[in-house]
Enzyme design. Sequence first.
Site, PDB file in Angstrom:
ATOM      1  N   CYS A 152      -4.162  10.391   1.705  1.00  0.00           N
ATOM      2  CA  CYS A 152      -3.201   9.105   1.238  1.00  0.00           C
ATOM      3  C   CYS A 152      -2.126   9.574   0.797  1.00  0.00           C
ATOM      4  CB  CYS A 152      -4.082   8.240   0.180  1.00  0.00           C
ATOM      5  SG  CYS A 152      -5.503   7.384   0.887  1.00  0.00           S
ATOM      6  N   LYS A 160       0.737  -1.024   0.171  1.00  0.00           N
ATOM      7  CA  LYS A 160      -0.161   0.084  -0.057  1.00  0.00           C
ATOM      8  C   LYS A 160       0.778   1.345  -0.043  1.00  0.00           C
ATOM      9  CE  LYS A 160      -3.442   2.782   0.315  1.00  0.00           C
ATOM     10  NZ  LYS A 160      -4.498   3.138  -0.582  1.00  0.00           N
TER      11      LYS A 160
HETATM   12  N1  LIG Z   1     -10.434   7.603   1.876  1.00  0.00           N
HETATM   13  C1  LIG Z   1      -9.746   6.938   1.016  1.00  0.00           C
HETATM   14  O1  LIG Z   1      -9.801   7.037  -0.118  1.00  0.00           O
HETATM   15  C2  LIG Z   1      -8.703   5.804   1.602  1.00  0.00           C
HETATM   16  C3  LIG Z   1      -8.226   5.026   0.428  1.00  0.00           C
HETATM   17  C4  LIG Z   1      -7.488   3.903   0.869  1.00  0.00           C
HETATM   18  C5  LIG Z   1      -6.944   3.939   2.271  1.00  0.00           C
HETATM   19  N2  LIG Z   1      -7.546   4.831   3.250  1.00  0.00           N
HETATM   20  C6  LIG Z   1      -7.256   4.580   4.569  1.00  0.00           C
HETATM   21  O2  LIG Z   1      -8.267   4.159   5.494  1.00  0.00           O
HETATM   22  C7  LIG Z   1      -8.088   4.611   6.663  1.00  0.00           C
HETATM   23  C8  LIG Z   1      -9.709   5.148   6.929  1.00  0.00           C
HETATM   24  O3  LIG Z   1      -9.648   6.242   6.189  1.00  0.00           O
HETATM   25  P1  LIG Z   1     -10.916   7.082   5.803  1.00  0.00           P
HETATM   26  O4  LIG Z   1     -10.838   7.952   4.571  1.00  0.00           O
HETATM   27  O5  LIG Z   1     -12.247   6.057   5.871  1.00  0.00           O
HETATM   28  O6  LIG Z   1     -10.976   8.107   7.348  1.00  0.00           O
HETATM   29  P2  LIG Z   1     -12.208   8.921   7.716  1.00  0.00           P
HETATM   30  O7  LIG Z   1     -11.799   9.954   8.470  1.00  0.00           O
HETATM   31  O8  LIG Z   1     -13.285   9.254   6.544  1.00  0.00           O
HETATM   32  O9  LIG Z   1     -13.081   7.752   8.735  1.00  0.00           O
HETATM   33  C9  LIG Z   1     -12.527   7.359   9.799  1.00  0.00           C
HETATM   34  C10 LIG Z   1     -13.695   7.210  10.783  1.00  0.00           C
HETATM   35  O10 LIG Z   1     -12.916   6.735  12.010  1.00  0.00           O
HETATM   36  C11 LIG Z   1     -13.537   7.142  13.147  1.00  0.00           C
HETATM   37  N3  LIG Z   1     -12.760   6.699  14.386  1.00  0.00           N
HETATM   38  C12 LIG Z   1     -11.753   7.462  14.835  1.00  0.00           C
HETATM   39  N4  LIG Z   1     -11.164   6.692  15.873  1.00  0.00           N
HETATM   40  C13 LIG Z   1     -12.047   5.797  16.184  1.00  0.00           C
HETATM   41  C14 LIG Z   1     -12.083   4.545  16.961  1.00  0.00           C
HETATM   42  N5  LIG Z   1     -10.959   4.374  17.902  1.00  0.00           N
HETATM   43  N6  LIG Z   1     -12.776   3.685  16.819  1.00  0.00           N
HETATM   44  C15 LIG Z   1     -13.828   3.851  16.023  1.00  0.00           C
HETATM   45  N7  LIG Z   1     -13.801   4.850  14.970  1.00  0.00           N
HETATM   46  C16 LIG Z   1     -12.830   5.674  14.977  1.00  0.00           C
HETATM   47  C17 LIG Z   1     -13.804   8.624  12.870  1.00  0.00           C
HETATM   48  O11 LIG Z   1     -14.753   9.306  13.849  1.00  0.00           O
HETATM   49  C18 LIG Z   1     -14.193   8.533  11.311  1.00  0.00           C
HETATM   50  O12 LIG Z   1     -15.663   8.474  11.338  1.00  0.00           O
HETATM   51  C19 LIG Z   1      -6.995   5.590   6.775  1.00  0.00           C
HETATM   52  O13 LIG Z   1      -6.006   4.920   7.152  1.00  0.00           O
HETATM   53  C20 LIG Z   1      -6.784   5.990   5.442  1.00  0.00           C
HETATM   54  O14 LIG Z   1      -5.302   6.284   4.978  1.00  0.00           O
HETATM   55  C21 LIG Z   1      -8.401   5.577   2.925  1.00  0.00           C
END
Ligand SMILES: NC(=O)c1ccc[n+]([C@@H]2O[C@H](COP(=O)([O-])OP(=O)(O)OC[C@H]3O[C@@H](n4cnc5c(N)ncnc54)[C@H](O)[C@@H]3O)[C@@H](O)[C@H]2O)c1
Length: 434
Positions: free
Chosen positions: A269, A215
Amino acid sequence: MTFTKICVLGLGYIGLPTASTFATHGLQVVGVDVNPHILETLRNGGLHIHEPGLRTLVEAAVKSGKLTVSEKPEEADAFIIAVPTPFYEDQFGEYNGQMYKLADMRAVTSASEAILPVLRKGNLVVLESTSPPRTTVDLVAPILERSGLKAGVDFHLVYSPERVLPGQILRELIENARVIGGITPASAQAGRDLYAVFVKGEIIQTDATTAEMVKLMENTYRDVNIAIANEFARLAERVGVDVWEAIGLANRHPRVRILSPGPGVGGHCISVDPWFLVEAAPDITPLIYKARNVNDAQPHFVLDLVKRALGSLKGKKIAALGLSYKPDVDDLRESPASEVIHLLQHKGALVKAFEPFKPDADLPGITAVPTLEAALKEADAVLLLVNHTELRALTPEKLAALTPARILIDTVNGWVGKNWEGAGFVVHCLGVRK
Ligand SMILES: NC(=O)c1ccc[n+]([C@@H]2O[C@H](COP(=O)([O-])OP(=O)(O)OC[C@H]3O[C@@H](n4cnc5c(N)ncnc54)[C@H](O)[C@@H]3O)[C@@H](O)[C@H]2O)c1
């Protein structure tokens, strides 16, 4: 392994589509989030993020009774962690006098700790959050083992990166190839069994640390590629070339694929993940470090472009179009557009910004207006910062009717090929020397 009930921790751009897709494929899903506002929104049938098709999917999942939301995990067959992994804003590492950013793994830590009381023998735990190399074995496993259960022996533990494209998440979740890295081959097999519930793309099994590296390597490769495109844009301006034409021609080479320059690199990202590799080994990652710096400096080159177009910026009214970090999404995180606006304002410009995917955008120090008309109305110049389809589609006639401005500054080559001059406009495009 078979699965009846799972918990998905983190209901954001990744967790909510994942939870809903498992639910619509028949699993009982508990979506967990620590943000009470998100839980309340979802309980009231609302949605806190924009992603095409997601509303219908979540509605179907909730209506079927298969998706419920909660503030903490319950006993289940599997747990998926999809919480944020940003970098610290106020803490830095240092190597040879150079500062680098540090991964903030507090959400992964607290999500792992939240699973601890409900972890049972035979469970599967999956980390999906993009994480520094060795997070699964060195951070998550020791936390979960505080339960007295041994990772890879009593429960399965897997790292599986998410590679979906925002705007296409629902389709890509199902169709993309998925890498499953187990801390043991049996863990990887359990992970495969879980994702096979809906994944139609190839599922490839490996070890957890390799999956983490995969990743980070993907996003770092893109960051470095964009950095070189940005340097090409700077060079093109210096030597009198249209970088967009030059890249288009270079990409006709069968083994060359240069990405596009622009106002910088943002989002959750690509602007974050390379730092995880630098932090892991700052002494052997000078290229990755440099690429991050090149892309972070790009808003300053946009500032220079605007200065060339307008002369002094003091008191100049600029309509800044687009605030998200890339086209056709509402995600404003780490957006270079915001940085450009701050730089312009610092030089005395009066900026009104409009983000079509978030008309109520609320960013500190930025005046965002709810309509295109309001942004354009009294502008001296129009600055295109994001290549949104609807902004790109603006015609010279439409724009001329909405604004007295006749200076256009295009940082994304969105307005290429239209007869702007015919409508009285002067266009300044990033990477093109007039
Ligand atoms: N958004 C993308 O396109 C994408 C793509 C690939 C990977 N990622 C990875 O996926 C992960 C999540 O990204 P995202 O974009 O969904 O983030 P986001 O901020 O949209 O959502 C994350 C959620 O997790 C919640 N949260 C925080 N701490 C928590 C806990 N301890 N327990 C439960 N919930 C909790 C937050 O309130 C939030 O709603 C990250 O590591 C990101 O790098 C994101």
